[in-house]
Design a protein around this motif. Structure first.
Motif, PDB file in Angstrom:
ATOM      1  N   ASP A   1       0.819  -1.210   0.000  1.00 25.02           N
ATOM      2  CA  ASP A   1       0.000   0.000   0.000  1.00 25.02           C
ATOM      3  C   ASP A   1       0.853   1.261   0.000  1.00 25.02           C
ATOM      4  O   ASP A   1       0.477   2.280  -0.574  1.00 25.02           O
ATOM      5  CB  ASP A   1      -0.927   0.022   1.220  1.00 25.02           C
ATOM      6  N   LYS A   2       1.976   1.224   0.643  1.00 17.12           N
ATOM      7  CA  LYS A   2       2.828   2.401   0.713  1.00 17.12           C
ATOM      8  C   LYS A   2       4.248   1.968   1.039  1.00 17.12           C
ATOM      9  O   LYS A   2       4.515   0.814   1.382  1.00 17.12           O
ATOM     10  CB  LYS A   2       2.325   3.371   1.771  1.00 17.12           C
ATOM     11  N   GLY A   3       5.167   2.938   0.902  1.00 15.88           N
ATOM     12  CA  GLY A   3       6.553   2.653   1.243  1.00 15.88           C
ATOM     13  C   GLY A   3       7.472   2.771   0.043  1.00 15.88           C
ATOM     14  O   GLY A   3       7.036   2.921  -1.102  1.00 15.88           O
ATOM     15  N   SER A   4       8.768   2.724   0.311  1.00 13.44           N
ATOM     16  CA  SER A   4       9.786   2.802  -0.722  1.00 13.44           C
ATOM     17  C   SER A   4      10.739   1.627  -0.563  1.00 13.44           C
ATOM     18  O   SER A   4      11.020   1.184   0.552  1.00 13.44           O
ATOM     19  CB  SER A   4      10.561   4.123  -0.623  1.00 13.44           C
ATOM     20  N   PHE A   5      11.267   1.163  -1.685  1.00  8.69           N
ATOM     21  CA  PHE A   5      12.111  -0.024  -1.676  1.00  8.69           C
ATOM     22  C   PHE A   5      13.271   0.174  -2.652  1.00  8.69           C
ATOM     23  O   PHE A   5      13.098   0.747  -3.728  1.00  8.69           O
ATOM     24  CB  PHE A   5      11.304  -1.266  -2.079  1.00  8.69           C
ATOM     25  N   TRP A   6      14.435  -0.308  -2.275  1.00  7.28           N
ATOM     26  CA  TRP A   6      15.590  -0.253  -3.169  1.00  7.28           C
ATOM     27  C   TRP A   6      15.486  -1.348  -4.233  1.00  7.28           C
ATOM     28  O   TRP A   6      15.160  -2.492  -3.934  1.00  7.28           O
ATOM     29  CB  TRP A   6      16.893  -0.449  -2.400  1.00  7.28           C
ATOM     30  N   LEU A   7      15.771  -0.975  -5.461  1.00  5.54           N
ATOM     31  CA  LEU A   7      15.977  -1.935  -6.546  1.00  5.54           C
ATOM     32  C   LEU A   7      17.477  -1.913  -6.834  1.00  5.54           C
ATOM     33  O   LEU A   7      18.028  -0.887  -7.221  1.00  5.54           O
ATOM     34  CB  LEU A   7      15.188  -1.531  -7.797  1.00  5.54           C
ATOM     35  N   ARG A   8      18.141  -3.039  -6.605  1.00  5.42           N
ATOM     36  CA  ARG A   8      19.595  -3.069  -6.650  1.00  5.42           C
ATOM     37  C   ARG A   8      20.115  -3.855  -7.856  1.00  5.42           C
ATOM     38  O   ARG A   8      19.533  -4.869  -8.248  1.00  5.42           O
ATOM     39  CB  ARG A   8      20.151  -3.714  -5.372  1.00  5.42           C
ATOM     40  N   ALA A   9      21.216  -3.364  -8.412  1.00  8.09           N
ATOM     41  CA  ALA A   9      21.960  -4.084  -9.455  1.00  8.09           C
ATOM     42  C   ALA A   9      23.408  -4.147  -8.997  1.00  8.09           C
ATOM     43  O   ALA A   9      24.091  -3.126  -8.939  1.00  8.09           O
ATOM     44  CB  ALA A   9      21.844  -3.377 -10.796  1.00  8.09           C
ATOM     45  N   ARG A  10      23.853  -5.331  -8.654  1.00 12.78           N
ATOM     46  CA  ARG A  10      25.200  -5.501  -8.108  1.00 12.78           C
ATOM     47  C   ARG A  10      26.109  -6.160  -9.146  1.00 12.78           C
ATOM     48  O   ARG A  10      25.742  -7.175  -9.741  1.00 12.78           O
ATOM     49  CB  ARG A  10      25.151  -6.341  -6.837  1.00 12.78           C
ATOM     50  N   MET A  11      27.264  -5.582  -9.347  1.00 15.57           N
ATOM     51  CA  MET A  11      28.237  -6.155 -10.260  1.00 15.57           C
ATOM     52  C   MET A  11      28.827  -7.426  -9.653  1.00 15.57           C
ATOM     53  O   MET A  11      29.127  -7.475  -8.456  1.00 15.57           O
ATOM     54  CB  MET A  11      29.360  -5.162 -10.543  1.00 15.57           C
ATOM     55  N   VAL A  12      28.988  -8.454 -10.477  1.00 14.05           N
ATOM     56  CA  VAL A  12      29.632  -9.691 -10.039  1.00 14.05           C
ATOM     57  C   VAL A  12      31.129  -9.517 -10.293  1.00 14.05           C
ATOM     58  O   VAL A  12      31.616  -9.740 -11.401  1.00 14.05           O
ATOM     59  CB  VAL A  12      29.078 -10.914 -10.794  1.00 14.05           C
ATOM     60  N   THR A  13      31.832  -9.081  -9.286  1.00 13.90           N
ATOM     61  CA  THR A  13      33.250  -8.746  -9.463  1.00 13.90           C
ATOM     62  C   THR A  13      34.090  -9.967  -9.817  1.00 13.90           C
ATOM     63  O   THR A  13      35.194  -9.829 -10.340  1.00 13.90           O
ATOM     64  CB  THR A  13      33.813  -8.082  -8.202  1.00 13.90           C
ATOM     65  N   ALA A  14      33.575 -11.162  -9.563  1.00  7.84           N
ATOM     66  CA  ALA A  14      34.310 -12.373  -9.931  1.00  7.84           C
ATOM     67  C   ALA A  14      34.454 -12.508 -11.441  1.00  7.84           C
ATOM     68  O   ALA A  14      35.286 -13.281 -11.922  1.00  7.84           O
ATOM     69  CB  ALA A  14      33.601 -13.605  -9.360  1.00  7.84           C
ATOM     70  N   CYS A  15      33.640 -11.760 -12.199  1.00  8.83           N
ATOM     71  CA  CYS A  15      33.707 -11.824 -13.656  1.00  8.83           C
ATOM     72  C   CYS A  15      34.807 -10.923 -14.230  1.00  8.83           C
ATOM     73  O   CYS A  15      35.035 -10.921 -15.437  1.00  8.83           O
ATOM     74  CB  CYS A  15      32.361 -11.433 -14.271  1.00  8.83           C
ATOM     75  N   PHE A  16      35.464 -10.139 -13.382  1.00  4.93           N
ATOM     76  CA  PHE A  16      36.512  -9.243 -13.843  1.00  4.93           C
ATOM     77  C   PHE A  16      37.881  -9.839 -13.540  1.00  4.93           C
ATOM     78  O   PHE A  16      38.042 -10.640 -12.610  1.00  4.93           O
ATOM     79  CB  PHE A  16      36.381  -7.869 -13.175  1.00  4.93           C
ATOM     80  N   ALA A  17      38.870  -9.425 -14.332  1.00  4.06           N
ATOM     81  CA  ALA A  17      40.224  -9.920 -14.115  1.00  4.06           C
ATOM     82  C   ALA A  17      40.745  -9.493 -12.748  1.00  4.06           C
ATOM     83  O   ALA A  17      41.518 -10.211 -12.119  1.00  4.06           O
ATOM     84  CB  ALA A  17      41.154  -9.420 -15.218  1.00  4.06           C
TER      85      ALA A  17
END
Length: 357
Positions: free
Chosen positions: A23-39
């Motif tokens: 009914d109400k409120g705010s929520f974070w939508l997160r996108a996290r980088m998978v650092t294991a995919c980087f050198a």
């Protein structure tokens, strides 16, 4: 859900339905980088490890979506103005939600055995007509230049006369060498152009064995692939996955779990020192590139081509406007192409060949 994050690898995308049931409120939508995919664990270009957006529930939502009659427009305009004023007067409060997303230690795709189910339901074919095994890796030559490899092939396209043009011209001239099924070495040098052809509608399996420590996201143009299995280490064999040798059917006809509704996508990640079993239906006439979606790996030669429905390609013509694109100078066309042999190996191609004989 909060406990069911999506893992999105390079070249992938999802369509998801969000159930807005608060009914109400705010929520974070997160996108996290998978650092294991980087050198390196540190992200390049001062990148941030987590990007965030806000999902916020508001009152009078129907007014913002136009769910009203024309007679009520003036009244609702006043309501919107008052609501906007209230928003301006209210102190902006950031969401206080926390993340339950795990930190992934391995660069791999979303596990196909998760609770996510593709929609609509699309079972995979029970048997394959052909099965192809590819060892993929990056080879290092002189000057530490790297070249992508499929088995012993590194894709170096003919810049002035592309594969599609040659195939259509050859078929138009009734040159049946272009109609060879399977790996076509009659008109293509498999060392630089690995081409696999199908003349009719067929089901094709691809086994990718990644020999690198880093992952490779592979993209197939022209169709989508079912992911029948994936894992770390060496491919365990069809029997271990419930299939007959070479994917020619199921070991137990009553057990269809592995083909009932597997993940289907056009980009699949082969994890470092891992394997993937893919299945697709070669039903789309054309020449289709299968390549690593890390672009410089693709430019370095980590790619090959499938030709589908050869019989349906007879009589197809390349538009003149498309042919004119090849009139550019080779110097211009070579920008972004993989290095020539004499650069990669440090000596002339004929010397390299003599050392291999």
């Amino acid at each position: 859900t909060l406990a069911s994050p999506l893992v999105i690898s390079p070249g992938q995308r999802y369509s998801a339905v969000l159930k807005a049931d608060h009914d109400k409120g705010s929520f974070w939508l997160r996108a996290r980088m998978v650092t294991a995919c980087f050198a390196e664990q540190k992200l390049p270009e001062n990148g941030v490890e987590e990007a965030k957006a806000i999902i916020r529930y508001i009152d009078n939502l129907h007014a913002r979506h136009g769910d009203h009659d024309e007679d009520d427009e003036e009244e609702e305009e006043g309501t919107e103005e008052a609501h906007d004023q209230d928003e301006d007067d209210d102190e902006i409060v950031l969401p206080q939600t926390t993340s339950e997303m795990p930190f992934l230690k391995v660069c791999r795709d979303l596990n196909p055995e998760t609770s996510f189910q593709p929609s609509p339901h699309q079972p995979a074919p029970q048997a394959a007509d052909h099965s192809w095994y590819f060892r993929v890796n990056l080879a290092i030559g002189d000057w530490r230049l790297q070249r992508g490899v499929f088995n012993s092939s590194s894709f170096r396209p003919n810049l002035k006369y592309p594969t599609l043009h040659r195939v259509l011209d050859g078929l138009a001239q009734n040159n049946e060498s272009f109609a060879t099924e399977g790996i076509n070495t009659d008109v293509f040098d498999a060392e630089s152009e690995l081409v696999i052809s199908n003349s009719k509608l067929e089901t094709v399996d691809v086994i990718l064995q990644n020999m690198d420590e880093n992952s490779h996201p592979f993209h197939l143009h022209g169709t989508k692939m079912w992911v029948l299995g994936q894992g770390h280490g060496y491919f365990p064999g069809y029997e271990a996955l419930g299939f007959q040798p070479d994917g020619k059917g199921l070991l137990n006809a009553a057990n269809t779990t592995m083909i009932r509704n597997p993940v289907k996508r056009d980009t699949i990640t082969a994890e470092g020192f891992g394997w993937v079993l893919l299945r697709f239906v070669a039903d789309n006439p054309g020449v289709w590139l299968f390549h690593c979606h890390v672009i410089w790996h693709s430019e370095a030669g980590m790619g090959m081509q499938f030709i589908s429905r050869l019989d349906d390609l007879r009589g197809v013509q390349v538009p003149e406007e498309a042919r004119k694109l090849c009139d550019a100078s080779e110097e211009e066309l070579r920008k972004g192409a993989p290095p020539k042999d004499e650069v990669f190996f440090g000596f002339k191609d004929d010397e390299r060949r003599s050392m291999h004989t």
